[in-house]
Scaffold this active site. Structure first.
Site, PDB file in Angstrom:
ATOM      1  N   CYS A   2       0.806  -1.268   0.093  1.00  0.00           N
ATOM      2  CA  CYS A   2      -0.097   0.024   0.093  1.00  0.00           C
ATOM      3  C   CYS A   2       0.861   1.343  -0.106  1.00  0.00           C
ATOM      4  CB  CYS A   2      -0.888   0.313   1.222  1.00  0.00           C
ATOM      5  SG  CYS A   2      -2.029  -1.243   1.313  1.00  0.00           S
ATOM      6  N   ARG A  27       3.970  -0.371  -4.431  1.00  0.00           N
ATOM      7  CA  ARG A  27       3.897  -1.121  -3.549  1.00  0.00           C
ATOM      8  C   ARG A  27       2.470  -1.655  -3.665  1.00  0.00           C
ATOM      9  NH1 ARG A  27       7.029   1.245   0.303  1.00  0.00           N
ATOM     10  NH2 ARG A  27       5.280   0.711   1.995  1.00  0.00           N
ATOM     11  N   TRP A  74      -2.705  -2.787  -1.650  1.00  0.00           N
ATOM     12  CA  TRP A  74      -2.386  -4.156  -1.782  1.00  0.00           C
ATOM     13  C   TRP A  74      -3.278  -4.996  -0.594  1.00  0.00           C
ATOM     14  CZ3 TRP A  74      -0.511  -8.207   1.001  1.00  0.00           C
ATOM     15  CH2 TRP A  74      -0.072  -9.203   0.291  1.00  0.00           C
ATOM     16  N   ASN A  98      -1.943   1.974   5.715  1.00  0.00           N
ATOM     17  CA  ASN A  98      -0.825   0.937   5.313  1.00  0.00           C
ATOM     18  C   ASN A  98      -0.708  -0.186   6.536  1.00  0.00           C
ATOM     19  OD1 ASN A  98       1.258  -0.854   4.152  1.00  0.00           O
ATOM     20  ND2 ASN A  98       2.652   1.015   4.173  1.00  0.00           N
ATOM     21  N   GLY A  99      -1.118  -1.208   6.475  1.00  0.00           N
ATOM     22  CA  GLY A  99      -0.931  -2.256   7.693  1.00  0.00           C
ATOM     23  C   GLY A  99      -1.921  -2.932   8.167  1.00  0.00           C
ATOM     24  N   GLU A 482      17.603 -17.606  -8.241  1.00  0.00           N
ATOM     25  CA  GLU A 482      17.148 -16.139  -8.627  1.00  0.00           C
ATOM     26  C   GLU A 482      16.403 -16.379  -9.818  1.00  0.00           C
ATOM     27  OE1 GLU A 482      16.587 -13.905  -6.960  1.00  0.00           O
ATOM     28  OE2 GLU A 482      16.594 -12.175  -8.296  1.00  0.00           O
ATOM     29  N   LYS A 486      12.549 -15.083 -10.819  1.00  0.00           N
ATOM     30  CA  LYS A 486      12.411 -13.992 -11.759  1.00  0.00           C
ATOM     31  C   LYS A 486      11.415 -14.366 -12.838  1.00  0.00           C
ATOM     32  CE  LYS A 486      13.716 -11.413  -9.997  1.00  0.00           C
ATOM     33  NZ  LYS A 486      14.310 -10.920  -8.742  1.00  0.00           N
ATOM     34  N   GLU A 489       7.881 -15.107 -11.410  1.00  0.00           N
ATOM     35  CA  GLU A 489       7.094 -13.801 -10.727  1.00  0.00           C
ATOM     36  C   GLU A 489       6.507 -12.827 -11.921  1.00  0.00           C
ATOM     37  OE1 GLU A 489       8.892 -11.223  -7.894  1.00  0.00           O
ATOM     38  OE2 GLU A 489      11.063 -11.568  -9.012  1.00  0.00           O
ATOM     39  N   HIS A 505      18.538 -36.468  -7.708  1.00  0.00           N
ATOM     40  CA  HIS A 505      17.644 -36.968  -6.515  1.00  0.00           C
ATOM     41  C   HIS A 505      16.087 -36.568  -6.617  1.00  0.00           C
ATOM     42  CE1 HIS A 505      21.380 -38.028  -4.579  1.00  0.00           C
ATOM     43  NE2 HIS A 505      21.958 -37.021  -5.104  1.00  0.00           N
ATOM     44  N   LYS A 610       5.959  -4.445  -3.677  1.00  0.00           N
ATOM     45  CA  LYS A 610       7.314  -4.286  -3.598  1.00  0.00           C
ATOM     46  C   LYS A 610       7.938  -4.510  -2.340  1.00  0.00           C
ATOM     47  CE  LYS A 610      11.383  -3.256  -5.485  1.00  0.00           C
ATOM     48  NZ  LYS A 610      12.003  -4.295  -6.328  1.00  0.00           N
TER      49      LYS A 610
HETATM   50  C1  F6R Z   1      11.658 -10.746  -6.023  1.00  0.00           C
HETATM   51  C2  F6R Z   1      11.623  -9.762  -5.039  1.00  0.00           C
HETATM   52  C3  F6R Z   1      11.098 -10.235  -3.809  1.00  0.00           C
HETATM   53  C4  F6R Z   1      12.153  -9.367  -2.561  1.00  0.00           C
HETATM   54  C5  F6R Z   1      11.580 -10.006  -1.136  1.00  0.00           C
HETATM   55  C6  F6R Z   1      12.389  -9.258  -0.183  1.00  0.00           C
HETATM   56  O1  F6R Z   1      12.171 -10.238  -7.256  1.00  0.00           O
HETATM   57  O2  F6R Z   1      11.695  -8.494  -5.180  1.00  0.00           O
HETATM   58  O3  F6R Z   1      11.455 -11.573  -3.476  1.00  0.00           O
HETATM   59  O4  F6R Z   1      13.138  -9.753  -2.773  1.00  0.00           O
HETATM   60  O5  F6R Z   1       9.986  -9.265  -1.079  1.00  0.00           O
HETATM   61  O6  F6R Z   1      12.445  -7.608  -0.206  1.00  0.00           O
HETATM   62  P1  F6R Z   1      13.404  -6.565   0.466  1.00  0.00           P
HETATM   63  O7  F6R Z   1      14.712  -6.947  -0.239  1.00  0.00           O
HETATM   64  O8  F6R Z   1      12.968  -5.500  -0.098  1.00  0.00           O
HETATM   65  O9  F6R Z   1      13.594  -7.166   1.830  1.00  0.00           O
END
Ligand code: F6R
Length: 615
Positions: A2, A27, A74, A98-99, A482, A486, A489, A505, A610
């Site tokens: 949010c 956000r 969100w 937000n919360g 990673e 990527k 998502e 395995h 985010k």
């Molecule tokens: C993936 C991504 C998330 C963040 C995770 C932690 O692309 O962005 O997996 O890495 O939510 O976020 P931070 O680094 O802000 O604690």
């Protein structure tokens, strides 16, 4: 999660609020709204879906006024809908939040009994009712908000305005971020700096329990007990254009291409090759402190967790100290073995991730020294740390993390060299060699970005895949994790990252002509005398023998791997511990082009946000 923005001044503010929300859409983006107070009273306009839906609605009717609040949501309580979108208004009071308010059901029952009528399923609406009730009792807006806050349990960043108290915003925070921006005859509030960067670079980061009454000429800051505070004004060195797309189709694409610059900024001024040492501004680690340490405990989530697995390898290799890496969401509830001989490293781009912050607090409460690797200056994790190592990636707007990951790796490398020097496990000549390699990395990143067309062709070829497996060994294993994250998502293709040695395995059962396998196979002879390379060649053969289709990421000049692959992407070679910074880039570009080709919403993938400020 949010985004909040608010303005009080002399200008018409509806457009300004929307412009701020655009910078906060990362956000949360399931609905948005604004409330503006003008001659016609308090007007609220809200719309389900992306900000463009709100803009369309505002095109039909733009509320007029110079005091306003806005929100991009969100969803936590109540599905995305017009009714559940913020701001929530009741009796001339409008609120954005937000919360999560944990006792909202109890409070709602009480208010329902008193005849209040609710128009949404959210926990937030409770605030508008509580504050209105306090104003009806004769309190001024600031006191009414303070009294309402005493009645709620939970987390919040809150901005409130009222028809009865024009030209005033009342804001407060507990666990969710909030920053006040200081303008010329106007003031702002926002969840994050980019929302107000076009108007001011002078900000005050609010801390837990802070409460502010904002008018156009003044910001009065107090703590939870009403005592005056002076938090100090910070000048932000991010420029407004850093939060723009600059001609790129998506923020993610721009951020992938910014990595050489971001890495240079992260390394600059911190490493001295002649001395063979690293100087970490913000970290007060000395030999006495470091030699006492018995372990390093890293906590992080998502992409930052993947960076941390590589960080473990760097620290264990260069500083010879045991490192544990935990998912923050698991660590905080497992009675961890942490004491005052532990260095706890919290890794977070946003510095606001609830689980990472919670774990960091847990480790610190058990005596650990807390070091934060963070991108956002002044964020909660950075503020609570004993030492902070900022990554200087600049604002990361794309929801999928890219430049945050590579700069976290550079920060870990600097930390590992520093710890190695302080513990005496790394000689000056060895440190010099490592730092020379680090200085070359931004240039190598530029070089790998030049392979974009080749990577794009591979991405288009495999963009119809239903599943994809990423394999890597040693330093390339976290890159495989990673790469898979990527891809899933942003393209919604199911992907798994595996240590290549684990393939036999279990996952080998999945391999057939419908399961493309991306293999990270650079040559890295120094760390393991080439063992990883030899072994991964074997893994590629095993995939091929089962009809699997191989996409290989290999070292420039390697003639063996490309022969075995349907698509092959070359990489310049470097120190194996730094190789993940280079090899992750083709995986980022591959995922980006697959997603763009499939037409998904690359910067704002479904269901994600985010900053994950709820558990
Ligand atoms: C993936 C991504 C998330 C963040 C995770 C932690 O692309 O962005 O997996 O890495 O939510 O976020 P931070 O680094 O802000 O604690």
């Amino acid at each position: 999660m949010c985004g909040i923005v608010g303005y009080v001044g002399d200008e018409e503010c509806a457009g300004l609020l929307v412009e701020g929300l655009r910078k906060l859409e990362y956000r949360g983006y399931d609905s948005a709204g604004v409330a503006v107070l003008g001659k016609k009273g308090l007007e609220v306009v809200r719309a389900k879906g992306k900000l463009s839906n709100l803009e369309a609605r505002l095109g039909e009717h733009m509320p007029k006024g110079a005091t306003g609040i806005g929100h991009t949501r969100w969803a936590t309580h109540g599905k995305p809908s017009d009714e559940n979108a913020h701001p929530h208004k009741y009796g001339g009071v409008a609120v954005v939040h937000n919360g999560i308010i944990e006792n909202h059901l109890e409070l709602k029952d009480e208010l329902l009994k008193q005849g209040h009528k609710f128009s949404s399923e959210t926990d937030t609406e409770i605030f508008a009712h509580l504050i209105h009730r306090e104003i009806e009792k004769g309190l001024r807006l600031p006191e009414a908000v303070r009294s309402a806050l005493k009645q709620v349990k939970g987390t919040y960043a809150l901005a409130v305005m009222s028809e009865k108290f024009p030209e005033m915003l009342v804001v407060s925070k507990n666990a969710s971020p909030l920053v006040v921006g200081l303008g010329d005859k106007c003031n702002f509030v926002a969840s994050d700096v980019p929302a107000i960067l076009a108007h001011t670079r002078d900000v005050i980061y609010l801390e837990e329990g802070d409460f502010a009454v904002i008018t156009k000429g003044e910001v009065e800051l107090t703590n939870a007990n009403g005592e005056k505070l002076n938090r100090g004004v910070k000048r932000i060195d991010w420029t407004p254009t850093m939060a723009e797309k600059n001609g790129h189709k998506h923020f993610m694409h721009k951020e992938i291409h910014e990595q050489a610059r971001a890495l240079t900024d992260t390394i600059r001024g911190r490493a001295n090759i002649e001395e063979g040492d690293v100087f970490l501004d913000g970290c007060r680690l000395d030999a006495k402190l470091v030699q006492r340490l018995t372990k390093v405990q890293i906590v992080a989530c998502g992409t930052s967790w993947h960076a941390s697995i590589t960080g473990k390898l760097m620290i264990e290799t260069l500083a010879r100290i045991p490192v544990e890496v935990d998912l923050a969401s698991e660590f905080r509830y497992r009675d961890p073995l942490v004491d005052d001989k532990t260095l706890c490293v919290a890794v977070s781009q946003s510095g606001e991730t609830a689980d990472t912050l919670g774990s960091f607090r847990e480790a610190k409460s058990r005596g650990a020294r807390g070091l934060a690797i963070c991108n956002v200056v002044g964020s909660a994790i950075a503020r609570e740390a004993d030492d902070v190592l900022y990554t200087h990636a600049g604002p990361e707007i794309g929801v999928a993390s890219t430049k945050a990951f590579t700069t976290q790796l550079a920060a870990f490398f600097l930390l590992a060299v520093r710890l190695g020097r302080l513990r005496g496990t790394l000689s000056v000549p060895d440190a010099q060699k490592h730092l020379e390699a680090l200085f070359e990395v931004p240039m190598l990143v530029e070089r790998v970005l030049k392979y974009e067309e080749q990577i794009k062709a591979a991405a288009y070829k495999f963009s119809n895949a239903r599943d994809l497996l990423f394999l890597g060994r040693g330093p390339q294993y976290p890159v495989a994790l990673e790469g898979a994250l990527k891809l899933k998502e942003i393209s919604y293709i199911h992907a798994e990252g595996y240590a290549a040695g684990e393939m036999k395995h279990g996952p080998i059962a999945l391999i057939d002509e419908n399961m493309p396998v991306m293999v990270l196979a650079p040559r890295d002879s120094t760390i393991d005398a080439g063992v990883n390379y030899e072994k991964i060649l074997g893994n590629i053969q095993e995939v091929r023998a089962r009809g699997g289709r191989v996409i290989a990421i290999h070292s420039e000049g390697d003639t063996q791997v490309p022969k075995l692959a349907e698509a092959a992407i070359p990489l310049p070679q470097t120190n194996p511990l730094l190789m993940p910074i280079i090899s992750v880039i083709p995986t980022q570009l591959f995922s980006y082009h697959v997603a763009d080709h499939r037409g998904t919403d690359v910067d704002q993938p479904r269901n994600l946000a985010k900053s994950v400020t709820v558990e």
